[in-house]
Design a protein around this motif. Sequence first.
Motif, PDB file in Angstrom:
ATOM      1  N   THR A 148      91.021  17.316  50.654  1.00 29.79           N
ATOM      2  CA  THR A 148      92.312  16.994  50.048  1.00 29.79           C
ATOM      3  C   THR A 148      92.084  17.922  49.046  1.00 29.79           C
ATOM      4  O   THR A 148      93.234  18.485  48.856  1.00 29.79           O
ATOM      5  CB  THR A 148      91.671  15.587  49.531  1.00 29.79           C
ATOM      6  N   LEU A 149      90.855  18.701  48.778  1.00 24.70           N
ATOM      7  CA  LEU A 149      91.076  20.037  48.082  1.00 24.70           C
ATOM      8  C   LEU A 149      91.651  20.468  48.562  1.00 24.70           C
ATOM      9  O   LEU A 149      92.454  22.016  47.810  1.00 24.70           O
ATOM     10  CB  LEU A 149      90.025  20.323  47.697  1.00 24.70           C
ATOM     11  N   GLN A 150      90.815  20.793  50.184  1.00 25.25           N
ATOM     12  CA  GLN A 150      91.864  22.472  50.762  1.00 25.25           C
ATOM     13  C   GLN A 150      93.797  21.974  50.419  1.00 25.25           C
ATOM     14  O   GLN A 150      94.397  22.922  51.063  1.00 25.25           O
ATOM     15  CB  GLN A 150      91.840  22.531  51.848  1.00 25.25           C
ATOM     16  N   LEU A 151      93.655  20.824  51.125  1.00 26.73           N
ATOM     17  CA  LEU A 151      95.484  20.023  50.975  1.00 26.73           C
ATOM     18  C   LEU A 151      95.762  20.954  49.466  1.00 26.73           C
ATOM     19  O   LEU A 151      97.433  20.640  49.445  1.00 26.73           O
ATOM     20  CB  LEU A 151      95.980  18.730  51.181  1.00 26.73           C
ATOM     21  N   HIS A 152      95.622  20.339  48.423  1.00 23.18           N
ATOM     22  CA  HIS A 152      95.730  20.784  46.851  1.00 23.18           C
ATOM     23  C   HIS A 152      95.752  22.285  47.264  1.00 23.18           C
ATOM     24  O   HIS A 152      96.840  23.159  45.780  1.00 23.18           O
ATOM     25  CB  HIS A 152      95.035  20.341  45.727  1.00 23.18           C
ATOM     26  N   SER A 153      95.077  23.128  47.266  1.00 22.21           N
ATOM     27  CA  SER A 153      95.292  24.254  47.507  1.00 22.21           C
ATOM     28  C   SER A 153      96.114  24.717  47.868  1.00 22.21           C
ATOM     29  O   SER A 153      96.753  25.914  47.689  1.00 22.21           O
ATOM     30  CB  SER A 153      93.842  25.003  47.889  1.00 22.21           C
ATOM     31  N   GLU A 154      96.482  24.280  49.357  1.00 16.86           N
ATOM     32  CA  GLU A 154      97.909  24.591  50.364  1.00 16.86           C
ATOM     33  C   GLU A 154      99.734  24.655  49.682  1.00 16.86           C
ATOM     34  O   GLU A 154     100.013  25.374  49.146  1.00 16.86           O
ATOM     35  CB  GLU A 154      97.906  23.975  51.499  1.00 16.86           C
ATOM     36  N   TYR A 155      99.057  22.931  49.186  1.00 17.92           N
ATOM     37  CA  TYR A 155     100.301  22.805  47.727  1.00 17.92           C
ATOM     38  C   TYR A 155     100.857  24.307  46.885  1.00 17.92           C
ATOM     39  O   TYR A 155     101.849  24.554  46.554  1.00 17.92           O
ATOM     40  CB  TYR A 155     100.362  21.862  47.816  1.00 17.92           C
ATOM     41  N   LEU A 156      99.339  24.830  46.161  1.00 16.21           N
ATOM     42  CA  LEU A 156      99.454  25.853  45.339  1.00 16.21           C
ATOM     43  C   LEU A 156      99.634  26.732  45.797  1.00 16.21           C
ATOM     44  O   LEU A 156     100.465  27.274  45.164  1.00 16.21           O
ATOM     45  CB  LEU A 156      98.438  25.856  44.228  1.00 16.21           C
ATOM     46  N   THR A 157      99.186  26.631  46.800  1.00 17.46           N
ATOM     47  CA  THR A 157     100.217  28.407  47.348  1.00 17.46           C
ATOM     48  C   THR A 157     101.237  28.680  48.100  1.00 17.46           C
ATOM     49  O   THR A 157     101.912  29.299  48.104  1.00 17.46           O
ATOM     50  CB  THR A 157      98.917  28.942  48.346  1.00 17.46           C
ATOM     51  N   SER A 158     101.402  27.503  48.510  1.00 18.44           N
ATOM     52  CA  SER A 158     102.931  27.322  49.375  1.00 18.44           C
ATOM     53  C   SER A 158     104.140  27.529  48.047  1.00 18.44           C
ATOM     54  O   SER A 158     105.064  27.664  47.947  1.00 18.44           O
ATOM     55  CB  SER A 158     103.555  25.540  49.492  1.00 18.44           C
ATOM     56  N   THR A 159     103.768  26.857  46.465  1.00 18.41           N
ATOM     57  CA  THR A 159     104.693  27.233  45.845  1.00 18.41           C
ATOM     58  C   THR A 159     104.912  28.710  45.185  1.00 18.41           C
ATOM     59  O   THR A 159     105.926  28.976  44.298  1.00 18.41           O
ATOM     60  CB  THR A 159     104.462  26.146  44.259  1.00 18.41           C
ATOM     61  N   VAL A 160     103.835  29.689  45.484  1.00 24.82           N
ATOM     62  CA  VAL A 160     103.842  31.524  45.284  1.00 24.82           C
ATOM     63  C   VAL A 160     104.682  31.624  46.424  1.00 24.82           C
ATOM     64  O   VAL A 160     105.000  32.658  46.787  1.00 24.82           O
ATOM     65  CB  VAL A 160     102.975  31.615  44.691  1.00 24.82           C
ATOM     66  N   ARG A 161     103.989  31.246  48.356  1.00 27.20           N
ATOM     67  CA  ARG A 161     104.405  31.711  48.905  1.00 27.20           C
ATOM     68  C   ARG A 161     103.842  33.700  49.077  1.00 27.20           C
ATOM     69  O   ARG A 161     104.852  34.524  49.409  1.00 27.20           O
ATOM     70  CB  ARG A 161     106.119  31.442  49.057  1.00 27.20           C
ATOM     71  N   PRO A 162     102.800  33.552  49.414  1.00 30.50           N
ATOM     72  CA  PRO A 162     102.565  35.135  49.135  1.00 30.50           C
ATOM     73  C   PRO A 162     102.651  35.745  50.138  1.00 30.50           C
ATOM     74  O   PRO A 162     102.934  35.292  51.352  1.00 30.50           O
ATOM     75  CB  PRO A 162     100.961  34.511  48.804  1.00 30.50           C
ATOM     76  N   SER A 163     103.524  37.204  50.004  1.00 26.60           N
ATOM     77  CA  SER A 163     103.056  37.628  51.131  1.00 26.60           C
ATOM     78  C   SER A 163     101.728  38.768  51.281  1.00 26.60           C
ATOM     79  O   SER A 163     101.787  39.511  52.637  1.00 26.60           O
ATOM     80  CB  SER A 163     104.538  38.720  50.816  1.00 26.60           C
ATOM     81  N   PHE A 164     101.471  38.667  50.641  1.00 25.97           N
ATOM     82  CA  PHE A 164     100.146  39.493  50.356  1.00 25.97           C
ATOM     83  C   PHE A 164      98.890  38.944  50.364  1.00 25.97           C
ATOM     84  O   PHE A 164      98.790  38.287  48.989  1.00 25.97           O
ATOM     85  CB  PHE A 164     100.181  40.852  49.755  1.00 25.97           C
ATOM     86  N   ILE A 165      97.869  38.849  50.982  1.00 23.15           N
ATOM     87  CA  ILE A 165      96.308  37.817  49.355  1.00 23.15           C
ATOM     88  C   ILE A 165      95.385  39.164  48.830  1.00 23.15           C
ATOM     89  O   ILE A 165      95.330  40.125  50.371  1.00 23.15           O
ATOM     90  CB  ILE A 165      95.465  37.183  50.841  1.00 23.15           C
ATOM     91  N   PRO A 166      95.129  39.488  48.191  1.00 23.13           N
ATOM     92  CA  PRO A 166      94.597  38.417  47.059  1.00 23.13           C
ATOM     93  C   PRO A 166      96.094  38.490  46.062  1.00 23.13           C
ATOM     94  O   PRO A 166      96.739  39.459  45.891  1.00 23.13           O
ATOM     95  CB  PRO A 166      94.074  38.687  45.956  1.00 23.13           C
ATOM     96  N   THR A 167      96.895  36.840  45.786  1.00 25.26           N
ATOM     97  CA  THR A 167      97.875  37.519  45.070  1.00 25.26           C
ATOM     98  C   THR A 167      97.554  36.755  43.947  1.00 25.26           C
ATOM     99  O   THR A 167      96.967  36.061  43.557  1.00 25.26           O
ATOM    100  CB  THR A 167      99.355  36.148  45.611  1.00 25.26           C
ATOM    101  N   ILE A 168      98.471  37.299  42.773  1.00 22.37           N
ATOM    102  CA  ILE A 168      97.701  36.584  40.962  1.00 22.37           C
ATOM    103  C   ILE A 168      99.040  36.878  40.127  1.00 22.37           C
ATOM    104  O   ILE A 168     100.602  36.964  40.998  1.00 22.37           O
ATOM    105  CB  ILE A 168      97.266  37.664  40.768  1.00 22.37           C
ATOM    106  N   THR A 169      98.614  35.014  39.769  1.00 23.77           N
ATOM    107  CA  THR A 169     100.000  34.783  38.779  1.00 23.77           C
ATOM    108  C   THR A 169      99.445  34.750  37.213  1.00 23.77           C
ATOM    109  O   THR A 169      97.944  34.529  37.211  1.00 23.77           O
ATOM    110  CB  THR A 169     100.852  33.255  39.503  1.00 23.77           C
ATOM    111  N   VAL A 170      99.746  34.423  36.301  1.00 21.92           N
ATOM    112  CA  VAL A 170     100.106  35.242  35.050  1.00 21.92           C
ATOM    113  C   VAL A 170     101.435  34.233  34.281  1.00 21.92           C
ATOM    114  O   VAL A 170     101.930  34.514  34.712  1.00 21.92           O
ATOM    115  CB  VAL A 170     100.632  36.225  34.125  1.00 21.92           C
TER     116      VAL A 170
END
Length: 217
Positions: A148-170
């Motif tokens: 469940t925690l990983q699914l939530h992290s997947e959802y959070l990541t999908s809102t950013v759709r990073p092309s590079f890891i690591p990605t940061i938001t402010v």
Amino acid sequence: MDISEIFLLTVLVISSVNTIGPKLRLTIYYESECPDSERFILEQLQPTVQQLHNYITLQLVPFGKARSINYGKDGFVCQHGSSECLGNMVQDCALSRMKQYTDVMKVAYVACEMETRSGAKGDLHCVQNAKLSPKDVEDCVLIGDGTTLQLHSEYLTSTVRPSFIPTITVNGEFDQHIQDNAQVDLLSTLCSKLKEAEPCAKRFNSMALNYLLINER
């Protein structure tokens, strides 16, 4: 301008910016076995949080370019293999149990994991070093809320759709200019938005003083 005037200006600027304003919300999207994530967390994030912890609120999202299979019922596929999936889940489980910990302590835990790859190997010594229960984290991964925690992290990541890891938001927003600068100098990047923060004022004044002294020669 002589050296005494420069010193006085520096002191006045530092003393005028001691007030702590609204905290920046800094979110890091990363992967447990990603070399770029490891380098960023050890060289940029950890020293920056140690200096700016009073001025930021940190969120760590260990997922990156992974994806769930059948909504997590059949596990996850990760960019650097199955061991990374385990490492991501171990970190998610541990971080979910660190809500009362400071951001400095959370980053210290994650730095341990990134440097040693312990969680990805099924070794929970970083968890233990963080004063967490290895049994609790192990249960979270094997029979608890790890998926469940990983699914939530997947959802959070999908809102950013990073092309590079690591990605940061402010403050919940992605900015490519901030992203690029943060990879090489996170402290200065955040200080550009935290000019009122004492560590940033000292940093900028030191840079200004060095510049003036060089040009006085």
